[in-house]
Scaffold this motif. Structure first.
Motif, PDB file in Angstrom:
ATOM      1  N   ARG A  17      -2.098 -11.043   5.839  1.00 56.96           N
ATOM      2  CA  ARG A  17      -1.936  -9.632   6.202  1.00 56.96           C
ATOM      3  C   ARG A  17      -1.539  -8.810   4.980  1.00 56.96           C
ATOM      4  N   PRO A  18      -2.002  -7.562   4.931  1.00 59.47           N
ATOM      5  CA  PRO A  18      -1.694  -6.714   3.768  1.00 59.47           C
ATOM      6  C   PRO A  18      -0.193  -6.451   3.651  1.00 59.47           C
ATOM      7  N   TRP A  19       0.231  -6.118   2.450  1.00 56.07           N
ATOM      8  CA  TRP A  19       1.620  -5.742   2.239  1.00 56.07           C
ATOM      9  C   TRP A  19       1.862  -4.344   2.793  1.00 56.07           C
ATOM     10  N   PRO A  20       3.055  -4.077   3.275  1.00 54.48           N
ATOM     11  CA  PRO A  20       3.345  -2.728   3.793  1.00 54.48           C
ATOM     12  C   PRO A  20       3.370  -1.708   2.659  1.00 54.48           C
ATOM     13  N   VAL A  21       3.225  -0.451   3.027  1.00 47.61           N
ATOM     14  CA  VAL A  21       3.321   0.620   2.027  1.00 47.61           C
ATOM     15  C   VAL A  21       4.788   0.991   1.850  1.00 47.61           C
ATOM     16  N   PRO A  22       5.145   1.558   0.705  1.00 51.99           N
ATOM     17  CA  PRO A  22       6.536   1.992   0.509  1.00 51.99           C
ATOM     18  C   PRO A  22       6.969   2.963   1.608  1.00 51.99           C
ATOM     19  N   ASN A  23       8.164   2.764   2.097  1.00 51.21           N
ATOM     20  CA  ASN A  23       8.697   3.574   3.196  1.00 51.21           C
ATOM     21  C   ASN A  23       9.674   4.606   2.625  1.00 51.21           C
ATOM     22  N   ARG A  24       9.260   5.860   2.596  1.00 55.93           N
ATOM     23  CA  ARG A  24      10.088   6.913   2.002  1.00 55.93           C
ATOM     24  C   ARG A  24      11.371   7.140   2.786  1.00 55.93           C
ATOM     25  N   THR A  25      11.305   6.953   4.096  1.00 57.13           N
ATOM     26  CA  THR A  25      12.515   7.104   4.910  1.00 57.13           C
ATOM     27  C   THR A  25      13.541   6.049   4.541  1.00 57.13           C
TER      28      THR A  25
END
Length: 296
Positions: free
Chosen positions: A88-96
């Motif tokens: 599975r792809p890596w998550p995107v950076p979470n700004r929150t």
């Protein structure tokens, strides 16, 4: 490729403007987009090579094939010749999440100096320590280690054989090696630095390559240390702080790394055989990659 994520990116001028300032991260992003589009590993390389060469005038640096192939292999997480069965792809950076970390760091005084104060050694004492000491603690005194200088010179040797010499080296695989050589996935040839001859994961190294300040990076490492034991933090000699975290099992380790990626970590260091900065080693320009934090 009518619904191509890669073509959608190419057609967005706002995204294209960011390439020159973050080419290293962009290469990995391109690889992820091409992976999601179902593009084979060899074709992805050809496309990214053309993209990199096209923006070279803006970035003012040559990008070697090794960097492109490494990014593709990390994104696809498969044998390069097949281009199938990726995870599975890596998550995107979470700004929150990053914003909450900044809020807590301000309230609790999470800074690089705060991290240093929690270390078993002062920065001065750590700087005087032989790199062998740190690696012996991280991978074991009797371990085989893979060390490198630049991108083309590397060797796998017993750690004890290079005691007193490691300060001259730049890179290390953060896990003990299982053999002196292994087969490269690209062509099956034997090499001292491969995934094949890398042993079980002992450490997870987290690097923030998104422009965060040293204090912001230190705060993120303190945040992550609440989820997993932080064993060591190494200054890259340039801009980043590499955090070495204790590995447990593959499933839990993956979840931890995903949390680090959401916080801005570079997923490239998830690869067990990935070179990282050698603690108290030195860069090609002579800058010391000092140990900022160590948990004895």
């Amino acid at each position: 490729m009518s619904n191509s994520k890669f073509l959608a990116w190419c057609r967005n001028p706002n995204r294209r403007k960011k390439v020159a300032g973050s080419l290293h991260s962009q290469i990995y992003h391109w690889a992820c987009l091409l992976r999601d589009d179902g593009v084979t590993h060899p074709r992805a390389y050809r496309i990214i090579r053309q993209m990199v060469d096209a923006v070279r005038e803006d970035t003012a640096r040559f990008t070697p094939d090794r960097e492109i192939l490494s990014a593709i292999q990390t994104a696809y997480e498969v044998t390069p010749s097949t281009g199938t069965a990726h995870t599975r792809p890596w998550p995107v950076p979470n700004r929150t999440l990053q914003g909450e970390c900044r809020r807590l760091s301000k309230a609790r005084g999470w800074t690089l100096e705060k991290l240093r104060e929690a270390s078993a050694f002062t920065v001065k004492d750590a700087l005087e320590a032989d790199p062998w000491f740190f690696l012996a603690d991280m991978v074991g005194k009797g371990a085989l280690v893979c060390i490198g200088q630049g991108v083309a010179k590397f060797q796998t040797v017993p750690l004890e054989e290079v005691r007193g010499q490691l300060h001259l080296w730049e890179f290390v695989v953060p896990n003990a090696m299982s053999a002196l050589e292994g087969k490269r996935k690209s062509d099956g040839e034997l090499s001292a630095h491969t995934l094949d001859n890398t042993g079980p994961r002992q450490n997870i190294v987290v690097e923030f390559d998104d422009g965060a300040t040293p204090d912001e990076q230190a705060a993120r490492h303190i945040w992550l240390s609440e989820y997993r034991k932080l064993r060591m933090v190494v200054f890259s000699g340039s801009k980043s702080l590499h955090g070495w975290y204790q590995a447990k099992d593959e499933g839990e380790d993956r979840k931890f790394m995903e949390e680090a990626v959401r916080l801005g970590g570079d997923p490239k260091t998830w690869l067990k055989s990935q070179f990282v900065r050698l603690p108290n080693g030195q860069r090609e320009d002579g800058t010391i990659q000092r140990v900022e934090f160590f948990d004895a």
